[in-house]
Design a protein around this motif. Structure first.
Motif, mmCIF file in Angstrom:
data_model
loop_
_atom_site.group_PDB
_atom_site.id
_atom_site.type_symbol
_atom_site.label_atom_id
_atom_site.label_comp_id
_atom_site.label_asym_id
_atom_site.label_seq_id
_atom_site.Cartn_x
_atom_site.Cartn_y
_atom_site.Cartn_z
ATOM 1 N N UNK A 3 -16.747 -15.133 -11.654
ATOM 2 C CA UNK A 3 -15.865 -14.992 -12.694
ATOM 3 C C UNK A 3 -16.538 -16.018 -13.634
ATOM 4 N N UNK A 4 -16.472 -16.029 -15.105
ATOM 5 C CA UNK A 4 -17.123 -17.407 -15.652
ATOM 6 C C UNK A 4 -16.126 -17.584 -16.479
ATOM 7 N N UNK A 5 -15.397 -19.000 -16.470
ATOM 8 C CA UNK A 5 -14.887 -19.825 -17.334
ATOM 9 C C UNK A 5 -15.500 -20.105 -18.503
ATOM 10 N N UNK A 6 -15.050 -19.489 -19.833
ATOM 11 C CA UNK A 6 -15.542 -20.595 -20.838
ATOM 12 C C UNK A 6 -14.349 -21.477 -21.756
ATOM 13 N N UNK A 46 -18.787 -10.335 -13.132
ATOM 14 C CA UNK A 46 -17.868 -9.264 -13.250
ATOM 15 C C UNK A 46 -16.399 -9.813 -14.067
ATOM 16 N N UNK A 47 -15.862 -10.873 -13.986
ATOM 17 C CA UNK A 47 -14.764 -11.144 -15.301
ATOM 18 C C UNK A 47 -14.921 -12.804 -15.867
ATOM 19 N N UNK A 48 -14.790 -12.299 -17.071
ATOM 20 C CA UNK A 48 -14.899 -13.873 -17.965
ATOM 21 C C UNK A 48 -13.416 -14.073 -18.593
ATOM 22 N N UNK A 68 -15.455 -5.708 -28.493
ATOM 23 C CA UNK A 68 -15.789 -5.991 -27.524
ATOM 24 C C UNK A 68 -15.735 -5.767 -25.975
ATOM 25 N N UNK A 69 -16.084 -7.072 -25.882
ATOM 26 C CA UNK A 69 -16.023 -7.766 -24.726
ATOM 27 C C UNK A 69 -15.383 -7.477 -23.714
ATOM 28 N N UNK A 70 -15.218 -6.568 -23.136
ATOM 29 C CA UNK A 70 -14.539 -5.991 -21.977
ATOM 30 C C UNK A 70 -14.590 -6.338 -20.743
ATOM 31 N N UNK A 71 -15.723 -7.031 -20.364
ATOM 32 C CA UNK A 71 -15.516 -8.163 -19.592
ATOM 33 C C UNK A 71 -14.574 -9.162 -19.704
ATOM 34 N N UNK A 72 -14.214 -9.668 -20.534
ATOM 35 C CA UNK A 72 -12.694 -10.898 -20.860
ATOM 36 C C UNK A 72 -11.685 -10.383 -21.063
ATOM 37 N N UNK A 73 -11.081 -10.952 -19.293
ATOM 38 C CA UNK A 73 -10.124 -10.215 -18.582
ATOM 39 C C UNK A 73 -8.542 -11.206 -19.489
ATOM 40 N N UNK A 74 -8.859 -12.132 -19.813
ATOM 41 C CA UNK A 74 -8.269 -13.178 -20.228
ATOM 42 C C UNK A 74 -8.256 -15.078 -20.630
ATOM 43 N N UNK A 75 -7.750 -14.681 -21.856
ATOM 44 C CA UNK A 75 -8.218 -16.264 -22.617
ATOM 45 C C UNK A 75 -5.991 -16.771 -22.897
#
Length: 139
Positions: A3-6, A46-48, A68-75
């Motif tokens: 997972x990536x936290x931006x 896998x997830x951002x 269309x940033x579909x790996x972004x699962x949550x803000x």
């Protein structure tokens, strides 16, 4: 899983801009999009999760949908400091992660991240984990 936290919680006060620097457009889209795309395009990610100021959450969700940033699962909401925003992102993930998962933390306003850098980072995390498990097995 990786997972990536931006972290997108900055307000760009030194820039004296009406919008935070991560939302300034460069080459036709906000800086944050360039940053996210680097992780989006990497098959090892896998997830951002994006951590941003509360008043920018809806705008960030619109950007995610538009590009269309579909790996972004949550803000998720950030905090008053980068430290608090980082903590919020990690706490948000704490019930989703297993001990075999990795978390990468990156700043939204730093869009130049090469694919080989991301790959090297993940390879080093995996190598370190193997070495740590081997050390623990020997003790």
């Amino acid at each position: 899983m990786t997972d990536v936290i931006i972290l997108a919680g900055g307000i760009g006060s030194r820039l004296k801009s009406a919008v935070p620097k991560q939302f300034i457009e460069i080459d036709g889209c906000p800086i944050i999009v360039h940053t996210i795309k680097n992780f989006q395009d990497n098959p090892n990610i896998d997830h951002i999760i994006i951590v941003c100021l509360e008043k920018w959450i809806e705008y960030t969700k619109e950007i995610v949908k538009k590009y269309h940033l579909d790996k972004v699962t949550d803000v998720v909401p950030g905090g008053e400091t980068g430290h608090i925003s980082t903590r919020n992102g990690v706490y948000f993930l704490k019930n989703r992660l297993s001990e075999d998962d990795y978390v990468i933390i990156h700043d939204a306003a730093r869009p130049i991240v090469y694919q080989d850098i991301i790959d090297d980072l993940i390879e080093n995390l995996q190598r370190y984990e193997r070495e740590l498990k081997a050390q623990n097995a020997n003790h």
